[in-house]
Scaffold this motif. Sequence first.
Motif, PDB file in Angstrom:
ATOM      1  N   TRP A   1      46.114  44.111  35.646  1.00  0.00           N
ATOM      2  CA  TRP A   1      45.901  43.696  36.933  1.00  0.00           C
ATOM      3  C   TRP A   1      45.998  44.528  37.842  1.00  0.00           C
ATOM      4  CZ3 TRP A   1      50.777  44.870  39.093  1.00  0.00           C
ATOM      5  CH2 TRP A   1      51.738  44.974  37.824  1.00  0.00           C
TER       6      TRP A   1
ATOM      7  N   CYS B   1      39.193  33.921  33.108  1.00  0.00           N
ATOM      8  CA  CYS B   1      38.150  34.957  34.400  1.00  0.00           C
ATOM      9  C   CYS B   1      37.188  35.639  33.890  1.00  0.00           C
ATOM     10  CB  CYS B   1      39.321  36.088  35.268  1.00  0.00           C
ATOM     11  SG  CYS B   1      40.847  35.386  36.372  1.00  0.00           S
TER      12      CYS B   1
ATOM     13  N   ASP C   1      32.963  32.299  32.861  1.00  0.00           N
ATOM     14  CA  ASP C   1      32.628  31.090  33.660  1.00  0.00           C
ATOM     15  C   ASP C   1      32.341  29.508  32.731  1.00  0.00           C
ATOM     16  OD1 ASP C   1      30.904  30.858  31.164  1.00  0.00           O
ATOM     17  OD2 ASP C   1      28.664  31.632  32.208  1.00  0.00           O
TER      18      ASP C   1
ATOM     19  N   ILE D   1      38.753  42.305  35.620  1.00  0.00           N
ATOM     20  CA  ILE D   1      37.949  42.073  35.464  1.00  0.00           C
ATOM     21  C   ILE D   1      37.063  42.447  36.023  1.00  0.00           C
ATOM     22  CG2 ILE D   1      36.213  40.250  35.259  1.00  0.00           C
ATOM     23  CD1 ILE D   1      38.405  39.915  33.177  1.00  0.00           C
ATOM     24  N   LYS D   2      37.420  42.790  37.260  1.00  0.00           N
ATOM     25  CA  LYS D   2      36.260  44.017  38.352  1.00  0.00           C
ATOM     26  C   LYS D   2      36.423  44.721  38.127  1.00  0.00           C
ATOM     27  CE  LYS D   2      36.030  44.068  43.065  1.00  0.00           C
ATOM     28  NZ  LYS D   2      37.146  43.599  44.431  1.00  0.00           N
TER      29      LYS D   2
ATOM     30  N   TYR E   1      42.753  37.536  31.607  1.00  0.00           N
ATOM     31  CA  TYR E   1      41.703  38.025  31.736  1.00  0.00           C
ATOM     32  C   TYR E   1      40.883  36.757  30.912  1.00  0.00           C
ATOM     33  CZ  TYR E   1      45.121  41.268  32.504  1.00  0.00           C
ATOM     34  OH  TYR E   1      46.448  42.178  33.196  1.00  0.00           O
TER      35      TYR E   1
ATOM     36  N   PHE F   1      45.455  34.208  38.511  1.00  0.00           N
ATOM     37  CA  PHE F   1      44.166  34.357  38.262  1.00  0.00           C
ATOM     38  C   PHE F   1      44.107  35.371  39.183  1.00  0.00           C
ATOM     39  CE2 PHE F   1      44.825  30.220  36.101  1.00  0.00           C
ATOM     40  CZ  PHE F   1      44.859  30.330  34.872  1.00  0.00           C
ATOM     41  N   LYS F   2      44.365  35.125  40.394  1.00  0.00           N
ATOM     42  CA  LYS F   2      44.011  36.221  41.370  1.00  0.00           C
ATOM     43  C   LYS F   2      44.104  37.615  40.373  1.00  0.00           C
ATOM     44  CE  LYS F   2      45.194  34.141  45.255  1.00  0.00           C
ATOM     45  NZ  LYS F   2      46.163  33.098  46.488  1.00  0.00           N
TER      46      LYS F   2
ATOM     47  N   SER G   1      44.993  38.972  38.060  1.00  0.00           N
ATOM     48  CA  SER G   1      43.246  38.722  36.316  1.00  0.00           C
ATOM     49  C   SER G   1      42.105  39.026  36.641  1.00  0.00           C
ATOM     50  CB  SER G   1      43.453  37.319  35.616  1.00  0.00           C
ATOM     51  OG  SER G   1      44.951  37.395  35.291  1.00  0.00           O
ATOM     52  N   ARG G   2      41.437  38.770  38.184  1.00  0.00           N
ATOM     53  CA  ARG G   2      39.994  38.491  38.219  1.00  0.00           C
ATOM     54  C   ARG G   2      40.052  40.348  38.622  1.00  0.00           C
ATOM     55  NH1 ARG G   2      39.896  33.503  39.934  1.00  0.00           N
ATOM     56  NH2 ARG G   2      41.193  34.011  42.211  1.00  0.00           N
ATOM     57  N   ASN G   3      41.468  41.457  39.050  1.00  0.00           N
ATOM     58  CA  ASN G   3      41.230  42.425  39.322  1.00  0.00           C
ATOM     59  C   ASN G   3      40.631  43.377  38.119  1.00  0.00           C
ATOM     60  OD1 ASN G   3      41.798  45.049  41.130  1.00  0.00           O
ATOM     61  ND2 ASN G   3      42.950  45.287  39.974  1.00  0.00           N
TER      62      ASN G   3
END
Lengths: 342, 342, 342, 342
Positions: free
Chosen positions: B328, B184, B187, B265-266, B181, B258-259, B261-263
């Motif tokens: 996630w 991700c 930046d 964050i989104k 998290y 990472f995929k 993890s991005r969820n």
Amino acid sequence: MSILRFESDYMEGCHPLILEKMNKINFEKMTGYGCDEVCESAKEKIRKACDCQKAEIYFLVGGTQTNATVIDGLLKRYETVITANTGHITEHEAGAIEAKGHKVTMLPSHDGKISCEDLLSYLKNYFADENNAHIVKPGVVYISFPTEFGTIYSLDELKSLRKICDEYNLKLYADGARLGYGLCASDEVTLKDIAKYCHAFYIGGTKVGALFGEAVVFTEENLIPHFFTLMKQNGALLAKGWLLGLQFDVLFTDDLYFKISRNAIKMAKQIENAFVKKGYQIFMDSPTNQKFIVLENSQMEELKKSVTFSYWQKFDENHTVVRFATSWATTQEQVDALCKLI
Amino acid sequence: MSILRFESDYMEGCHPLILEKMNKINFEKMTGYGCDEVCESAKEKIRKACDCQKAEIYFLVGGTQTNATVIDGLLKRYETVITANTGHITEHEAGAIEAKGHKVTMLPSHDGKISCEDLLSYLKNYFADENNAHIVKPGVVYISFPTEFGTIYSLDELKSLRKICDEYNLKLYADGARLGYGLCASDEVTLKDIAKYCHAFYIGGTKVGALFGEAVVFTEENLIPHFFTLMKQNGALLAKGWLLGLQFDVLFTDDLYFKISRNAIKMAKQIENAFVKKGYQIFMDSPTNQKFIVLENSQMEELKKSVTFSYWQKFDENHTVVRFATSWATTQEQVDALCKLI
Amino acid sequence: MSILRFESDYMEGCHPLILEKMNKINFEKMTGYGCDEVCESAKEKIRKACDCQKAEIYFLVGGTQTNATVIDGLLKRYETVITANTGHITEHEAGAIEAKGHKVTMLPSHDGKISCEDLLSYLKNYFADENNAHIVKPGVVYISFPTEFGTIYSLDELKSLRKICDEYNLKLYADGARLGYGLCASDEVTLKDIAKYCHAFYIGGTKVGALFGEAVVFTEENLIPHFFTLMKQNGALLAKGWLLGLQFDVLFTDDLYFKISRNAIKMAKQIENAFVKKGYQIFMDSPTNQKFIVLENSQMEELKKSVTFSYWQKFDENHTVVRFATSWATTQEQVDALCKLI
Amino acid sequence: MSILRFESDYMEGCHPLILEKMNKINFEKMTGYGCDEVCESAKEKIRKACDCQKAEIYFLVGGTQTNATVIDGLLKRYETVITANTGHITEHEAGAIEAKGHKVTMLPSHDGKISCEDLLSYLKNYFADENNAHIVKPGVVYISFPTEFGTIYSLDELKSLRKICDEYNLKLYADGARLGYGLCASDEVTLKDIAKYCHAFYIGGTKVGALFGEAVVFTEENLIPHFFTLMKQNGALLAKGWLLGLQFDVLFTDDLYFKISRNAIKMAKQIENAFVKKGYQIFMDSPTNQKFIVLENSQMEELKKSVTFSYWQKFDENHTVVRFATSWATTQEQVDALCKLI
């Protein structure tokens, strides 16, 4: 043909019913640290199986962790834990008990067991020694059930150990890494007896049907105050504690824990019989899921080509003692294949 | 309608691909203690993801266990570990570091982070003190990435911390319980940067897609000699180590870690936006999967009826700071349902 | 002319009456480990001076050893000791408490003291936190009397601290490294009060007339079971324990401990007065044998040529706070010589 | 007539020359913690006596403290110290080594000594065991010189032990609580040999002429980094360290340490001869200041009326082994009086 593997009893995953339930509740949101209803359900089932409603139950991840956390909790700083000199805590746990600050006191091993005579003799010596304030005080008696040699204490032995512990104000703790196998191999000792005669013990999951996990049972209330915090301090508190509860809940439903344990005993017996039939010497009378066989060295080398097993010790110049271990997951096909090779 | 749950990020089981693989190899006989091919595969994938071929990798079960075992391994007995006073090791691990014999030295927290200025000032004071032989010596700098407040160090901060560590002969260790998290949400900082600037860190699995498990990465060879034995001594060595390897092998295949993890964050960003849109005050600029919101007390009570979240701290007489955590596994449906309630 | 030395209060040997008695009984054969009649005599005198017949008394060698052994004995493993952040145990004992496995929890220092408000606030927070099972539990409150800054608790403060301790089931422990100086500087608190309000404390000998040695007083029976064995385990049991008993027996005969303590206070007062008279700023109102003076830096350098004293802290760009310490052995001549130099 | 006392060798105070010097410098202001010129002088004298200019020397207060602090400093956390099962560290120090976190590994005792054969056999087993990562690693060999039974290693034994230690990368540490008596009883081993073959050892003061104190000698530079801080952390740093330096400075002036040690040996020999002459059985060939005699039980009871000695062990139904200990302070008159009673 792939190799047959009999070197240990923690090589497979877990009983399919466990995986089934894990799949089922995977996306249910569960409360952390074992404070969930699945853990509660498992605890209640274990209390019933132990016939001990006041039992306090905690789920930990592995055996060394459990031994160190429980024994540390039971001991005062000036106290020592007493074990057979073959006990897992003194031999193969990398000094985990000492790392928590406690001396481990060793008594002679009788096929993995301590004898009441040796224990009494040690205690009498300690209490008779007028300089014993310079010596660690006996606090906990550690036994393994079954032992590291696959042997088991009789009911009388258990009773006598507890009697001595009561007399000398000690706690009796049983390492049950293979508890299921020990109980199924005994024709007298039951889980209820373990719960009756031990102050604390653990029901091994890792080697008996679970992916991992050991259920600690304290048979007296508040035996170790703030044990939850001690688990946390020892790194023994699983965030998703429900994973442990789930496994024991399944294992203690419909007697599954004992049913699958019996399979290991049955398979082991067949292996033993096959060796005996062929005239091999059985090294030690070990009624559980571990069988210790004397092999001629060249036979051993030959067998190694198609089967894995554990080196145990040298027997004589030309012979070696090796161990074959079965588990809840050992199949008749695997045992038949092994027996053909003997 | 069942209640929406946002109180933490370790409430679900694991990514379905993990369960799938567990089901698949459940009856394969695996070598114990992490000495198996699945662990090897996972390690190799992690080495590649870190761009650090010399990395030594170990799999442990949980965060507190990992912090205590690694920090104890990195410290000499006369040394101390330095942390922000909000660091997990000093606040919420029940004294696990001290239980291993080490003092934890606290620096002020800047939204969960330590500042290079404070660190330098502490180090200069220590080395200028002519009586410092009576004081524990700085040995390890502990940071969490992201922090307990969901904040993240910039690349420059990481570089500066490592530079100070090199200058003063300290080790830099990052607690990555929520590493996915944190990375991700940044930046600029990548896993490769973490591996480049930290001597040791762990990739959190428990909160990021695994059932349990943390992958410790030592970025220098032999940083902690005999770490395997130390794991055993600390009760941190899983018998069926392949369970850990399997999970990280899946998570580090096709960038899955990472995929997913991005969820988180989104989803968290959507929740934050919803609160901002409705005029709520955001307590702290926290870019990861934890959002800290100021609620009027009566609103909070109202919301509690249909959503769970964490109490964080009192804001003023009439307001409270609360935390919403995604993971996630958080779904768009769950977030939409929450946003409707705001 | 030799240099005047005021940098600390443990620079001389011991009161001549102690040496006299040591000379006298040097060849008498004494029983070891403090089980002798001289120790018994000293204990009885201390019990009387404390007006606490049930007090259990032990003689240890030095302060850090005493703090670590007693605090370790008082704490359970899941508990923490609370101190001002300037307390000797957290600042200058090289992590001895943590080395025994315990977290030291710090409260703000008010001229070296903890406030009842801060203590209560910490306790209330702890007990209100529903996740406090993940946090070390408050177990012991550590105070120093006098503090490291030479300040002393009032009788009301002592009473209130004890009241809080009783309410929250904590033990109150006082580090009395300079107890004689603290008590002689107070116009209200007596040794009997210390014994009345503290569960445990020690009467410092090293800095107050003895060659070495601290007398631990437990004001409740069996407060720390098997403390003798714990002393042994901590390397704190002196073979020739009678050496410690002898010193305290002399010091607690004819009120000697307090008579010689008063000398230190008197001498310190003269030094303070001399500085005040010359217009120097007193940094902190410290009524005991340590005086903290603000010196202009060039004055400080000048004074250093003929007197030793301790650097305490920077005051501003041009000024420094330094400490002058007197002791039971400081002579009028030494003080006169110092005053002439000011 | 007062009773004759031979039960131990730490019953008297100290050599009169020590008291004389203490009286002389009692009011000299000394720098604390052993950073004074008297300590320096003592260290230099010990270095010369050891013929080891690079030796690093520290003064500690007592034996258990010294053993625990040094062994803890020498061991890594994953290592164990090896001792005879009669070693003081495993028998009579209340678990002080384990309290610092280390397992003590026992080898059979041969009249108090370990044999090179047993040591080699243990080491070979450890290194041959493919699962030894689960077991503590050998790190330090502990011997006592003389042993707890008054026996002494030959020069060849010392050389062989060191050779094994070098081969297996172990440190050899000698507990010299009675070092003077051991060296004076040996016709070949000298202090220089001890310094040559041991990595670390201590020169016992408490039992050999000092009031208290043990001088630790590290024969390699920086063998234990930051040992001063470790002493502080272990409560083993004496504030008035000069008291220790003073005693060793006197003892290592004009060979005093060995002169007074010889007295104990001479007196002990006379006692032994007297028993032999009267036909008593000597239990064990022990050439130092401790003599182990077999007494008929009724004789023992009779003798007890006028002499103190130590119970050692039961010999048979009618006989008991007892110990008579002499010291540097034992007088010809005392021995003559004892011999008359035999």
